[in-house]
Design an enzyme around this catalytic site. Structure first.
Site, PDB file in Angstrom:
ATOM      1  N   ILE A 177       0.935  -0.865   0.090  1.00 52.66           N
ATOM      2  CA  ILE A 177      -0.085  -0.255   0.036  1.00 52.66           C
ATOM      3  C   ILE A 177       0.793   1.285   0.607  1.00 52.66           C
ATOM      4  CG2 ILE A 177      -1.477   1.703   0.986  1.00 52.66           C
ATOM      5  CD1 ILE A 177      -2.879  -1.093   1.998  1.00 52.66           C
TER       6      ILE A 177
ATOM      7  N   TYR B 238      -3.082  -6.568  17.651  1.00 56.83           N
ATOM      8  CA  TYR B 238      -2.994  -5.832  16.184  1.00 56.83           C
ATOM      9  C   TYR B 238      -3.934  -4.349  15.671  1.00 56.83           C
ATOM     10  CZ  TYR B 238      -3.626  -5.085  11.059  1.00 56.83           C
ATOM     11  OH  TYR B 238      -3.418  -4.074   9.434  1.00 56.83           O
TER      12      TYR B 238
ATOM     13  N   ILE C  32      -6.592  -5.903   1.230  1.00 64.15           N
ATOM     14  CA  ILE C  32      -5.383  -5.693   0.304  1.00 64.15           C
ATOM     15  C   ILE C  32      -4.378  -6.692  -0.053  1.00 64.15           C
ATOM     16  CG2 ILE C  32      -4.519  -3.873  -1.113  1.00 64.15           C
ATOM     17  CD1 ILE C  32      -7.631  -2.756   0.019  1.00 64.15           C
TER      18      ILE C  32
ATOM     19  N   ASN D 188       1.732   4.844   7.252  1.00 66.42           N
ATOM     20  CA  ASN D 188       1.629   4.290   6.845  1.00 66.42           C
ATOM     21  C   ASN D 188       2.167   2.596   7.038  1.00 66.42           C
ATOM     22  OD1 ASN D 188       0.459   2.037   4.134  1.00 66.42           O
ATOM     23  ND2 ASN D 188       2.855   1.581   4.265  1.00 66.42           N
TER      24      ASN D 188
ATOM     25  N   LYS E 194      -4.284  -0.773  16.129  1.00 66.69           N
ATOM     26  CA  LYS E 194      -5.318   0.291  15.030  1.00 66.69           C
ATOM     27  C   LYS E 194      -6.250   0.947  15.676  1.00 66.69           C
ATOM     28  CE  LYS E 194      -2.558  -0.463  11.183  1.00 66.69           C
ATOM     29  NZ  LYS E 194      -1.333   0.010  10.508  1.00 66.69           N
TER      30      LYS E 194
ATOM     31  N   THR F 173      -1.315  -8.001  -0.762  1.00 65.94           N
ATOM     32  CA  THR F 173       0.157  -7.158   0.046  1.00 65.94           C
ATOM     33  C   THR F 173       1.028  -8.544   0.454  1.00 65.94           C
ATOM     34  OG1 THR F 173      -0.984  -6.623   2.032  1.00 65.94           O
ATOM     35  CG2 THR F 173      -1.141  -5.202   0.096  1.00 65.94           C
TER      36      THR F 173
ATOM     37  N   SER G   2      -5.072   2.483   8.792  1.00 66.98           N
ATOM     38  CA  SER G   2      -5.306   1.695   9.643  1.00 66.98           C
ATOM     39  C   SER G   2      -5.742   0.606   9.072  1.00 66.98           C
ATOM     40  CB  SER G   2      -6.774   1.972  11.081  1.00 66.98           C
ATOM     41  OG  SER G   2      -6.979   1.863  11.887  1.00 66.98           O
ATOM     42  N   SER G   3      -7.227   0.382   9.824  1.00 69.13           N
ATOM     43  CA  SER G   3      -7.376  -1.123   9.635  1.00 69.13           C
ATOM     44  C   SER G   3      -8.797  -1.437   9.467  1.00 69.13           C
ATOM     45  CB  SER G   3      -6.443  -2.203   9.905  1.00 69.13           C
ATOM     46  OG  SER G   3      -7.353  -3.735   9.884  1.00 69.13           O
TER      47      SER G   3
END
Length: 272
Positions: free
Chosen positions: A21, A178, A211, A115, A182, A213, A164-165
């Site tokens: 990202i 995690y 996403i 990021n 966030k 990645t 964030s997420s």
């Protein structure tokens, strides 16, 4: 949205921009005219590749090396950023945007994109203090002190964009530490938006869903696993880094001047 001149004259710093990202964000901001500091922690080759790609496409960028989640990380980021900006301006033979940095860094930054992040904490029964501390240090503490370091440099009307997420808004018990880190980032956005409004600085959060990645590659190892992740979105696909980068580009531009303190869900409808 394709606005190649929307950020002309702006200077941006994108953390964790060597891949995924962050790489897409750096490329998009450069495409829109910004001079971009491409931050990375370890992979110099990947960051140099991003810088080279941006320059090949007619944009401007320079690498910024500093590890996050360690003592003095924010100071190290800005020492590298300031040095890279000076070198960029020397190469152009002119002071450049925002005036000559020299010993005075005021006016040397317009856009900060927090990021960089780490994941992989596991459920509560498998979470250990060292992993929790690492999540907080990189995902929450580093962004706070990066903003602190950015503010003396940032021109009024600047932009702070925190990545964030969906995990902070939807239950993912397999990644509890995690998600907590966030969530802290989301709260920071709210506090800073109110504090910095007097300077015209907007502060917003972008919350991606799944996403494609390297970070979540382990969850896409079989066709069945890929299909399950795709099915979370109403569009029945896994997101692309560009899906997030385009939203960040909007928040970085003047078009978002009346948007602050917001969490923008960029999950393809995964929370519906």
């Amino acid at each position: 949205m394709d606005t190649p001149h929307a950020l002309t004259g702006k200077i941006a710093l994108v953390t964790g921009a060597g891949r995924g990202i962050g790489r897409a964000i750096a490329g998009r901001l450069a495409h829109d005219g910004a001079l971009v500091g491409v931050h990375y922690g370890h992979s110099a080759a990947a960051a140099q590749e991003v810088v080279a790609e941006i320059r090949k496409n007619g944009g401007r960028a320079f690498p910024v090396e500093a590890e996050l989640g360690v003592p003095g990380d924010a100071d190290a980021v800005f020492a590298a950023f300031d040095a890279g900006l000076r070198a960029e301006r020397r190469d152009r033979g002119a002071p450049g945007e925002g005036g000559d940095v020299g010993a005075d860094v005021e006016g040397s930054l317009d856009i900060l994109v927090n990021n960089a992040g780490v994941s992989g904490s596991g459920p509560v029964g498998q979470t250990v203090p060292e992993v929790f501390d690492r999540m907080i240090a990189v995902n929450a503490k580093a962004p706070l002190f990066l903003v602190q370091g950015a503010l003396p440099r940032m021109r009024d009307g600047g932009r702070v964009i925190n990545i964030s997420s969906l995990a902070s808004r939807r239950s993912f018990p397999e990644s509890v530490a995690y998600a907590m880190s966030k969530g802290a980032l989301d709260t920071m956005t709210l506090c800073l938006a109110k504090e910095l409004g007097g300077r015209g600085i907007t502060v917003n959060t972008v919350g991606p869903g799944f996403i494609e990645t390297d970070m979540n590659a382990r969850r896409r190892t079989t066709p069945e696993a890929r299909a399950a992740l795709a099915a979370l979105s109403v569009f029945d696909r896994i997101g692309h880094p560009s899906d997030v980068a385009d939203v960040v580009a909007f928040l970085a531009s003047d078009a978002s001047r009346w948007v602050t303190g917001q969490y923008l869900d960029v999950s393809g409808g995964s929370d519906l």
